[in-house]
Design an enzyme around this catalytic site. Structure first.
Site, PDB file in Angstrom:
ATOM      1  CG  ASP A  62      -1.657   1.222   1.484  1.00  0.00           C
ATOM      2  OD1 ASP A  62      -2.334   1.681   0.551  1.00  0.00           O
ATOM      3  OD2 ASP A  62      -1.579   1.762   2.607  1.00  0.00           O
ATOM      4  CB  ILE A  63       0.892   4.343  -1.711  1.00  0.00           C
ATOM      5  CG1 ILE A  63       1.331   3.466  -2.888  1.00  0.00           C
ATOM      6  CG2 ILE A  63       1.650   5.679  -1.749  1.00  0.00           C
ATOM      7  CD1 ILE A  63       1.000   4.043  -4.251  1.00  0.00           C
ATOM      8  CG  ASP A  64      -1.567   7.838   0.301  1.00  0.00           C
ATOM      9  OD1 ASP A  64      -1.234   9.019   0.428  1.00  0.00           O
ATOM     10  OD2 ASP A  64      -1.730   7.290  -0.809  1.00  0.00           O
TER      11      ASP A  64
ATOM     12  CG  ASP B 174      -2.490   2.768   6.270  1.00  0.00           C
ATOM     13  OD1 ASP B 174      -2.530   2.536   5.042  1.00  0.00           O
ATOM     14  OD2 ASP B 174      -2.997   3.784   6.781  1.00  0.00           O
TER      15      ASP B 174
END
Length: 273
Positions: free
Chosen positions: A42-44, A221
């Site tokens: 995932d990124i953010d 997250d």
């Protein structure tokens, strides 16, 4: 020749694997070998710290270089799994163009660079755009992110508006297309096509080279990442929750800094002697 030790993840005890329990942080066995692992990120909130708005997110120095090293070390079996559009992901991590699932799996670029776009009810989305824009214009602190195949409404700058945003979007959807649904995230609600999520995207990658036949690991997250955790865990892989919160993932890292440190160890400890 002895194989170098792999990074360890904190692992939950038996019953803590349940989605209603917290993943534990105490260390235990859980080796990832780079030559047999398919890594999904995932990124953010995982690779990058969450910012006040999607456009204001900051890519820390060294992040692009780290992703390039990971891709090489994993034999190409690295993919980004994001709610962002793929064009936005490419902008953040230029000049890299990694295998990427965007808009929660509604669009995807595979390991060979081919682009896949799943059907979306575009006419229904078009009808909703003006209503959502008008609502946001009259609600200070609420931000609309039109991604093309989905529409996200952020209320991070106006957290007291959370119930009002949800009530409005649920009402708008009741009068709209059955193929659209509401996806909750961290301080955001998103109208998106049903039937596609981060789990379906990971499953598609795992059916193709260079991910095919490898043990999957997914780091994320948010509640949107739970779909991916379920797929990865069901295939005997490593589901890793980043930060606080209830989760179905049996592993946890404390935050973005811990994630970057762990990825650095994966590169270093897995390097050929």
């Amino acid at each position: 020749m002895t194989r170098p030790a792999s990074p360890k993840l904190p692992r939950a005890r038996g019953a803590a694997r349940s989605a209603t329990r917290e993943a534990a942080r105490h260390p235990a066995a859980g080796d990832l070998q780079p030559d047999t692992t398919a890594l999904f990120l995932d990124i953010d909130g995982t690779l990058l710290e969450i910012a006040a708005t999607p456009a204001s997110v900051r890519v820390e120095p060294g992040t692009v270089e780290l992703l390039g090293r990971l891709q090489a070390r994993l034999g190409g079996a690295l993919a980004l799994i994001s709610g962002r559009p793929i064009d936005d992901v490419d902008r953040l991590f230029a000049p890299l163009r990694l295998p990427t699932a965007g808009q929660h799996g509604t669009e995807r670029r595979d390991g060979a660079g081919r682009f896949h776009r799943h059907d979306a009810p575009l006419i229904a989305l078009d009808r909703l755009r003006s209503r959502i824009a008008a609502f946001a214009a009259g609600t200070p602190g609420v931000l609309v992110e039109d991604k093309g195949l989905s529409i996200a409404v952020h209320y991070r700058l106006a957290p007291l508006q959370a119930s009002r945003v949800r009530d409005f979007l649920e009402q708008a959807l009741r009068a709209s297309d059955d193929d659209l649904g509401l996806q909750a995230g961290k301080m955001v609600l998103e109208i998106k096509p049903t039937g596609r999520n981060k789990g379906t995207a990971i499953a598609e990658f795992l059916a193709e080279p260079p991910f095919l036949g490898r043990v999957p690991a997914f780091l994320g997250d948010d509640v949107t990442d739970e779909f991916g955790f379920e797929v990865v865990s069901g295939r005997g892989g490593y589901a890793v929750k980043i930060g606080e919160g209830e989760t179905g993932a049996p592993w946890r890292l404390d935050g973005v800094a811990a994630t970057r440190a762990w990825l650095e160890r994966l590169c270093r400890d897995g390097a050929a002697p």
